[in-house]
Design a protein around this motif. Structure first.
Motif, PDB file in Angstrom:
ATOM      1  N   PHE A  92       0.828  -1.209   0.000  1.00 33.01           N
ATOM      2  CA  PHE A  92       0.000   0.000   0.000  1.00 33.01           C
ATOM      3  C   PHE A  92       0.866   1.265   0.000  1.00 33.01           C
ATOM      4  O   PHE A  92       0.580   2.230  -0.726  1.00 33.01           O
ATOM      5  CB  PHE A  92      -0.927   0.013   1.214  1.00 33.01           C
ATOM      6  N   LEU A 131       1.022   4.314  -2.723  1.00 34.22           N
ATOM      7  CA  LEU A 131       0.718   5.686  -2.338  1.00 34.22           C
ATOM      8  C   LEU A 131       1.845   6.654  -2.659  1.00 34.22           C
ATOM      9  O   LEU A 131       1.603   7.851  -2.858  1.00 34.22           O
ATOM     10  CB  LEU A 131       0.424   5.751  -0.826  1.00 34.22           C
ATOM     11  N   GLY A 155      -5.102  10.832  -5.080  1.00 28.54           N
ATOM     12  CA  GLY A 155      -5.812  10.763  -3.805  1.00 28.54           C
ATOM     13  C   GLY A 155      -5.049  10.061  -2.711  1.00 28.54           C
ATOM     14  O   GLY A 155      -5.645   9.589  -1.732  1.00 28.54           O
ATOM     15  N   SER A 156      -3.714  10.001  -2.825  1.00 27.74           N
ATOM     16  CA  SER A 156      -2.920   9.255  -1.852  1.00 27.74           C
ATOM     17  C   SER A 156      -3.041   9.834  -0.446  1.00 27.74           C
ATOM     18  O   SER A 156      -3.010   9.092   0.535  1.00 27.74           O
ATOM     19  CB  SER A 156      -1.453   9.220  -2.279  1.00 27.74           C
ATOM     20  N   TYR A 166      -6.173   8.415   1.099  1.00 28.45           N
ATOM     21  CA  TYR A 166      -6.014   7.005   1.427  1.00 28.45           C
ATOM     22  C   TYR A 166      -5.193   6.812   2.692  1.00 28.45           C
ATOM     23  O   TYR A 166      -5.433   5.882   3.465  1.00 28.45           O
ATOM     24  CB  TYR A 166      -5.361   6.256   0.266  1.00 28.45           C
ATOM     25  N   ARG A 167      -4.205   7.674   2.924  1.00 26.24           N
ATOM     26  CA  ARG A 167      -3.418   7.565   4.154  1.00 26.24           C
ATOM     27  C   ARG A 167      -4.310   7.742   5.380  1.00 26.24           C
ATOM     28  O   ARG A 167      -4.166   7.027   6.376  1.00 26.24           O
ATOM     29  CB  ARG A 167      -2.305   8.618   4.167  1.00 26.24           C
ATOM     30  N   VAL A 197      -7.539   7.125   5.513  1.00 24.22           N
ATOM     31  CA  VAL A 197      -8.417   5.964   5.595  1.00 24.22           C
ATOM     32  C   VAL A 197      -7.675   4.770   6.189  1.00 24.22           C
ATOM     33  O   VAL A 197      -8.188   4.071   7.072  1.00 24.22           O
ATOM     34  CB  VAL A 197      -8.973   5.613   4.200  1.00 24.22           C
ATOM     35  N   PHE A 198      -6.438   4.538   5.737  1.00 21.34           N
ATOM     36  CA  PHE A 198      -5.659   3.420   6.248  1.00 21.34           C
ATOM     37  C   PHE A 198      -5.351   3.584   7.737  1.00 21.34           C
ATOM     38  O   PHE A 198      -5.279   2.607   8.476  1.00 21.34           O
ATOM     39  CB  PHE A 198      -4.345   3.274   5.476  1.00 21.34           C
ATOM     40  N   THR A 241       1.430   1.263   7.157  1.00 20.95           N
ATOM     41  CA  THR A 241       1.343   1.895   5.843  1.00 20.95           C
ATOM     42  C   THR A 241       1.771   3.357   5.929  1.00 20.95           C
ATOM     43  O   THR A 241       2.548   3.853   5.105  1.00 20.95           O
ATOM     44  CB  THR A 241      -0.092   1.806   5.294  1.00 20.95           C
ATOM     45  N   SER A 296       5.101   4.909   4.431  1.00 21.17           N
ATOM     46  CA  SER A 296       4.885   6.027   3.510  1.00 21.17           C
ATOM     47  C   SER A 296       5.776   7.206   3.878  1.00 21.17           C
ATOM     48  O   SER A 296       6.334   7.879   3.003  1.00 21.17           O
ATOM     49  CB  SER A 296       3.417   6.459   3.531  1.00 21.17           C
TER      50      SER A 296
END
Length: 307
Positions: free
Chosen positions: A96, A100, A112-113, A116-117, A119-120, A185, A189
């Motif tokens: 993931f 990202l 949209g990374s 998503y961060r 959300v994760f 994640t 990241s």
């Protein structure tokens, strides 16, 4: 004897640092080191939590552990989690995080990374007990269960995610991975974001695809972060308690199919009032944890890559 100016400055710095460290070290000794020392001493007694002068029994509690089938079942479950939880979590989190940060056509990540961060990371906002209660409802064997409702609608038999001894452990593992993946994640990241974009661009110009880009550029530069994540996840696998205790029937059931060492320590101490025996289990867990951390750091040691 007078100190030279350089020595006086060094002494002043040392005194300044010692003044800041004194209180944290004192609290650490009182609330961390002291309980460990007490656990070692209690493990050599038959203390039941009420007597002022417990009887000294030496290594009898540890000898009993050798023949305790339930405890060794718990050890086996912790050992399995020790292998599977770090591997699954790190692999999924790296996948993931790579998408990202470097998965886009221009090594800038997927669109949209940032969203998503968030959300994760959301599972980390929830308390462990709340996660356990939430998945109790997800795994319900009736039409109110999120996973079994579609099966029942199709006329199929529901799956006993928490009632089938052959499935319950894997259900617990799935919850633990789901809860941990988001944090790692975001952690990975952050590490990937510090890698210069020029390295990805140069690798793409040389014809590197996604797999070489990950294994030859990203992973070597992220190895220190992966190592830290591996150790933390291993320690978490040895200290699983809340999810097992809240989610499962009989607090580690059915038929001890999900029990872990921490659950057996709690059960023996606060249900059976065998504090001496529970402390012996705690000592074993302590050495397992320290041994794993030392072994993981030793085996994963490698030359550091600078960039």
């Amino acid at each position: 004897m007078r100190l030279r100016p350089a020595n006086r400055a060094a002494f002043a710095r040392a005194r300044f640092v010692a003044g800041f460290l004194a209180l944290p070290l004192l609290l650490y000794v009182v609330y961390v080191i002291s309980p460990y020392v007490q656990a070692f001493s209690i493990a050599l007694t038959d203390w039941r939590g009420v007597s002022a002068n417990p009887r000294f029994v030496g290594l009898d509690n540890f000898r009993r552990l050798l023949g305790d089938g339930v405890f060794w079942t718990a050890v086996g479950h912790n050992g399995l989690l020790l292998v599977l939880l770090p591997v699954l979590t790190i692999v999924i989190a790296l996948f993931f995080a790579f998408l990202l940060n470097a998965g886009g056509a221009k090594a800038s990540g997927v669109p949209g990374s940032r969203f998503y961060r968030v959300v994760f990371f959301f599972p980390q906002v929830l308390a462990v007990a709340i996660v356990a209660v939430l998945f109790q409802q997800v795994f319900r064997p009736d039409a109110a269960g999120m996973l079994n409702a579609p099966l029942l609608a199709l006329g199929l038999e529901p799956v006993g995610f928490l009632s089938d001894p052959g499935v319950a452990f894997w259900s617990i593992l799935g919850v633990l991975v789901w809860q941990a993946v988001g944090f790692y994640t975001v952690l990975f990241s952050a590490g990937m974001a510090s890698v210069p974009r020029e390295l990805y661009e140069a690798a793409r110009i040389d014809g590197a695809g996604p797999a070489p880009l990950f294994f030859r550029v990203t992973l070597p530069l992220l190895w220190d972060t992966v190592q830290v994540g591996w150790v933390y996840l291993g320690i978490a696998a040895l200290d699983v308690f809340a999810v097992v205790w809240v989610m499962t029937a009989e607090h580690g059931g059915p038929d001890h199919s999900t029990t872990v060492m921490a659950a057996e320590i709690y059960r023996n101490a606060f249900q059976y009032f065998k504090f001496g025996y529970a402390s012996a289990m705690g000592v074993v867990l302590f050495f397992f944890t320290v041994g794993f951390a030392a072994l993981a750091l030793r085996l994963s040691r490698r030359e550091r890559v600078e960039f």
